[in-house]
Design an enzyme around this catalytic site. Sequence first.
Site, short mmCIF file in Angstrom:
data_model
loop_
_atom_site.label_atom_id
_atom_site.label_comp_id
_atom_site.label_asym_id
_atom_site.label_seq_id
_atom_site.Cartn_x
_atom_site.Cartn_y
_atom_site.Cartn_z
N CYS A 269 0.88 -1.08 0.37
CA CYS A 269 0.13 -0.23 0.01
C CYS A 269 0.42 0.92 0.14
O CYS A 269 0.52 2.40 0.13
CB CYS A 269 -0.98 0.29 0.85
SG CYS A 269 -2.10 -0.76 1.09
N ASN A 273 7.36 4.12 0.70
CA ASN A 273 7.04 5.30 -0.85
C ASN A 273 5.99 7.13 0.17
O ASN A 273 7.35 8.20 -0.32
CB ASN A 273 5.88 4.69 -1.98
CG ASN A 273 6.31 3.93 -2.87
OD1 ASN A 273 7.43 3.76 -2.42
ND2 ASN A 273 6.14 3.59 -4.10
N SER A 387 12.32 -10.10 -2.91
CA SER A 387 14.03 -9.71 -2.78
C SER A 387 13.96 -8.24 -2.64
O SER A 387 13.33 -7.49 -1.64
CB SER A 387 14.27 -9.52 -4.25
OG SER A 387 13.79 -8.64 -5.46
N ARG A 388 15.40 -8.63 -1.51
CA ARG A 388 15.50 -7.26 -0.44
C ARG A 388 16.21 -6.12 -0.60
O ARG A 388 17.48 -6.75 -1.23
CB ARG A 388 15.74 -7.81 0.79
CG ARG A 388 14.44 -8.10 1.24
CD ARG A 388 13.16 -7.49 1.48
NE ARG A 388 11.08 -8.23 1.80
CZ ARG A 388 10.75 -7.65 2.70
NH1 ARG A 388 10.91 -6.31 2.95
NH2 ARG A 388 9.42 -8.27 2.96
N TYR A 513 1.45 9.15 -5.56
CA TYR A 513 3.29 8.67 -5.25
C TYR A 513 3.20 10.49 -4.59
O TYR A 513 2.46 10.74 -3.38
CB TYR A 513 3.55 8.87 -6.36
CG TYR A 513 3.63 7.50 -7.05
CD1 TYR A 513 4.48 6.96 -6.18
CD2 TYR A 513 2.60 7.03 -8.17
CE1 TYR A 513 4.19 5.25 -7.17
CE2 TYR A 513 2.48 6.00 -9.07
CZ TYR A 513 3.63 4.97 -7.41
OH TYR A 513 2.94 3.85 -8.18
#
EC number: 4.1.1.32
Length: 608
Positions: A269, A273, A387-388, A513
């Site tokens: 969610c 960002n 992936s991190r 955004y």
Amino acid sequence: MAHSVSSVVNKQLLAYIKESSELMTPKDIYVCDGSAEEYHNLCELLVKQGIFTKLNETKRPNCYLARSNPADVARVEKCTYICSEKEEDAGPTNNWMAPAEMKAKLNGLMKGCMKGRTMYVIPFSMGPIGGPISRVGVEITDSPYVVVNMCIMAKVGKKVLDLLGVDGTFVPCTHSCLAPLEEGQKDSTWPCNIDNRYIVQFPEEHRIVSVGSGYGGNALLGKKCYALRIATVLSREAGDSLAEHMLILGITNPQGKKYYITAAFPSACGKTNLAMLNATIPGWKIECVGDDIAWLKIGKDGRLWAINPESGFFGVAPGTSYKSNPNAMKSCEKDTIFTNVALTEDGDVWWEGMTKEVPKGKIITWLGKEWSADSGEPKPNLAHPNSRFTARVENVPVGDPGYYALEGVPVSAMIFGGRRENTVPLVFQSRSWKHGVLLGSSVASETTAAAEAAAGQLRFDPFAMLPFCGYNMGDYFGYWLSFADKYDEAKLPKIFHVNWFRKDNGRFLWPGYGENSRVLKWIIERVEGKEGIAKETPIGYLPAKGALDLSGLDVPEADMEKILTVDCKAYLSEVEKIRQYHSKFGSLLPKALIAELDALEQRLKAAL
């Protein structure tokens, strides 16, 4: 010797090391000091063992890539337990096993499990060392991968041992991959024991044991295990604290006045960002204190103060780009550990969503297989969807100085939100703290077609804490409600709910955004008590017509109308879904929460 047990004076730690080494029988014991030299040496060791690949020093200075076992790639909720003395204290949202039974099982698995390996002792502080909200833990592990990640994610080393002194206490966090090494046996590049994964929290003992997995959330025990599951227990015991799955951001208005906001969203969610947002409205600035976890405590002034207990970001790589989150991209340009992303021919990393085009040349996928765009073979997942990157807080270009404040930062507003295609407006404010707790307890996201459940079904994730609450969630709601009775509500943060994801015929109605800064501006104006910017509705306070700053934004008026209107009929079916979900908590669902839901229903019916 600096790294030997002889450097330890703390009584609890000496006993913990002795008990652990007797059970797990490592070949040697290494006490971590958290120095840059130690980090470098362990990374070199991991390269030598084939676990790390050093990346291109020019493109990614001091960065490494690790690939896990393909079956050890995420948190495993089915293997995660809250082993409270009584089953009802774990509640309906957690797995439970009787502590004695679990300990017998774990002791059987852990007997001799570090044979042939080094046992690393990691003293760490969650939050600024010695701060009033900070707490100490010690992780014991047989994984150097865990050590270097913990050195980024927490404050590790000698200063923590100094703080503990002789009699200080800490939360013991035991981890093992359960992969003993026989003499001369070749080691795996990702030791783990998939069939015996247990991630266990003992709430009354304030103790964590995790075995079988080498992956982040299961193995970096300062993260979800301590910072949320055990910390929720510690916070309730303290009576004036909270441990929450929340970002913390600082927002400064054009007059130079700064406020702090925390926000809780389920996964996917946009929490990271929002935490690292570049505001699109002139004169407003947003800075990041943390992107994942907040520890909060009532200060002497009656306000709620927050720290980020972590010192790094453990970010999901896919979908992160210079377009979607430039600040996250900048934070992993150096000194970063990447796990399960793709390796490009020139020694850099790549993942889906980073760029439109896949890089040219040979690519090594997260599974270690070679692939290239011109091979004619269909494109596999080059990076794993979970992936991190593990990057330091100091690396983020929009870091907030409040991150370093020993006492934390004062919180003016809290936001809850989910991913909802219809019904739920862009933003609204709760009528009170207790009404805000109702909003938190009913956070939900719609499942997408990609999920196993039917598309459009609601998945509730109260306070975005479903997998992370260390005790019965009904009691947790009650504890949140108690803040309105114990403290001056005027000094507590104002509570809001947002939804960036409204759709019309598959099209997003709000650009999201950086434009979300416009919603944050309205929230701050509400905190400041600005007149005439809100209208009262049955669900709470919505922006009045013209109150949201849309200057320079091209969103049709009809779209704004849709996302700032309350459809009372649709909301009544929402109430029914919430009631149904809440029923799973049975007699432990607080009466005050039922009263809030009843009152919401009455207001909606009256408005029809």
